[in-house]
Write a protein that holds these residues in place. Structure first.
Motif, PDB file in Angstrom:
ATOM      1  N   ASP A  71       0.860  -1.170   0.000  1.00 47.92           N
ATOM      2  CA  ASP A  71       0.000   0.000   0.000  1.00 47.92           C
ATOM      3  C   ASP A  71       0.899   1.225   0.000  1.00 47.92           C
ATOM      4  N   SER A  72       0.626   2.132  -0.915  1.00 47.31           N
ATOM      5  CA  SER A  72       1.453   3.311  -1.076  1.00 47.31           C
ATOM      6  C   SER A  72       0.581   4.550  -1.123  1.00 47.31           C
ATOM      7  N   GLU A  73       1.097   5.640  -0.591  1.00 46.93           N
ATOM      8  CA  GLU A  73       0.403   6.919  -0.687  1.00 46.93           C
ATOM      9  C   GLU A  73       0.637   7.565  -2.050  1.00 46.93           C
ATOM     10  N   ARG A  92     -11.769   4.356 -11.139  1.00 47.08           N
ATOM     11  CA  ARG A  92     -10.506   3.983 -10.498  1.00 47.08           C
ATOM     12  C   ARG A  92      -9.769   3.023 -11.402  1.00 47.08           C
ATOM     13  N   ARG A  93      -8.492   3.175 -11.481  1.00 51.29           N
ATOM     14  CA  ARG A  93      -7.689   2.327 -12.354  1.00 51.29           C
ATOM     15  C   ARG A  93      -7.404   0.982 -11.687  1.00 51.29           C
ATOM     16  N   LEU A  94      -7.431  -0.075 -12.484  1.00 49.66           N
ATOM     17  CA  LEU A  94      -7.103  -1.420 -12.053  1.00 49.66           C
ATOM     18  C   LEU A  94      -6.419  -2.096 -13.235  1.00 49.66           C
ATOM     19  N   ILE A 113      -2.098  -3.679 -10.094  1.00 47.56           N
ATOM     20  CA  ILE A 113      -1.964  -2.319  -9.590  1.00 47.56           C
ATOM     21  C   ILE A 113      -3.358  -1.719  -9.504  1.00 47.56           C
ATOM     22  N   GLN A 114      -3.723  -1.255  -8.306  1.00 52.80           N
ATOM     23  CA  GLN A 114      -5.081  -0.752  -8.061  1.00 52.80           C
ATOM     24  C   GLN A 114      -5.019   0.669  -7.506  1.00 52.80           C
ATOM     25  N   ARG A 160      -2.442   0.441  -4.432  1.00 57.55           N
ATOM     26  CA  ARG A 160      -2.162  -0.889  -3.882  1.00 57.55           C
ATOM     27  C   ARG A 160      -1.604  -1.740  -5.009  1.00 57.55           C
ATOM     28  N   VAL A 161      -0.531  -2.467  -4.695  1.00 56.44           N
ATOM     29  CA  VAL A 161       0.102  -3.353  -5.668  1.00 56.44           C
ATOM     30  C   VAL A 161       0.148  -4.743  -5.051  1.00 56.44           C
TER      31      VAL A 161
END
Length: 173
Positions: A17-19, A91-93, A124-125, A133-134
């Protein structure tokens, strides 16, 4: 007469999880995974006349993490058309399928079923809060039930390269 076997495969999934925003993470991943013209490359690989030539072409085409993009699935396209998933729309997925023909050959030389797990998948979400989130499933965990040390060593090296890249691009230590 045929037979069927069922193997239970316990998969070790790494979730980061990344900001950081989605596009920054995706661009970072593509900093380590090359995006060659895969059809052209595969034609060249098919026409190669020696293993040295084949592996040289792969080395030239691979990114810094030793991988190249084989395919990219923009799963968010389907969500945008699904009336039951409208809250997910926008949202990208993205599912990236990436690999290295030499590495895949090294694994499948020992365990043919490793071809089911390589190339690898990176999901990659884009998260609702703007972060990313990866997810990545460890190839070493997927081939562990086969009990082949040589294939496992190749898989562990592959996992190390992919996980190193994902930690770097998500800002995870």
């Amino acid at each position: 007469m045929g037979s069927e076997q069922v193997l239970d495969v316990a998969v070790r999934r790494h979730v980061f999880d990344s900001e950081l925003p989605f596009q920054a993470v995706l661009d970072g991943i593509f900093g380590g995974i090359s995006q060659p013209d895969i059809e052209s490359l595969f034609r060249k690989l098919g026409a190669s006349t020696s293993y040295e030539q084949f592996s040289g072409l792969v080395r030239q085409a691979q990114g810094s993490a030793g991988l190249m993009r084989f395919w990219q699935l923009d799963l968010d396209t389907a969500l945008a058309r699904d009336p039951q998933a409208r809250d997910k729309a926008g949202r990208r997925l993205v599912r990236l399928i990436a690999g290295n023909p030499v590495t895949m050959g090294e694994m499948t030389r020992h365990v043919a079923d490793a071809g089911s797990y390589a190339p690898v998948t990176i999901l990659i979400q884009e998260m609702p809060d703007g972060g990313t989130r990866v997810a990545y499933d460890s190839v070493a965990s997927e081939i562990a039930p086969y009990g082949d040390g040589d294939a496992s060593a190749v898989a562990e090296r592959l996992d190390g390269e992919v996980l190193g890249l994902l930690r770097q691009v998500t800002g995870t230590t």
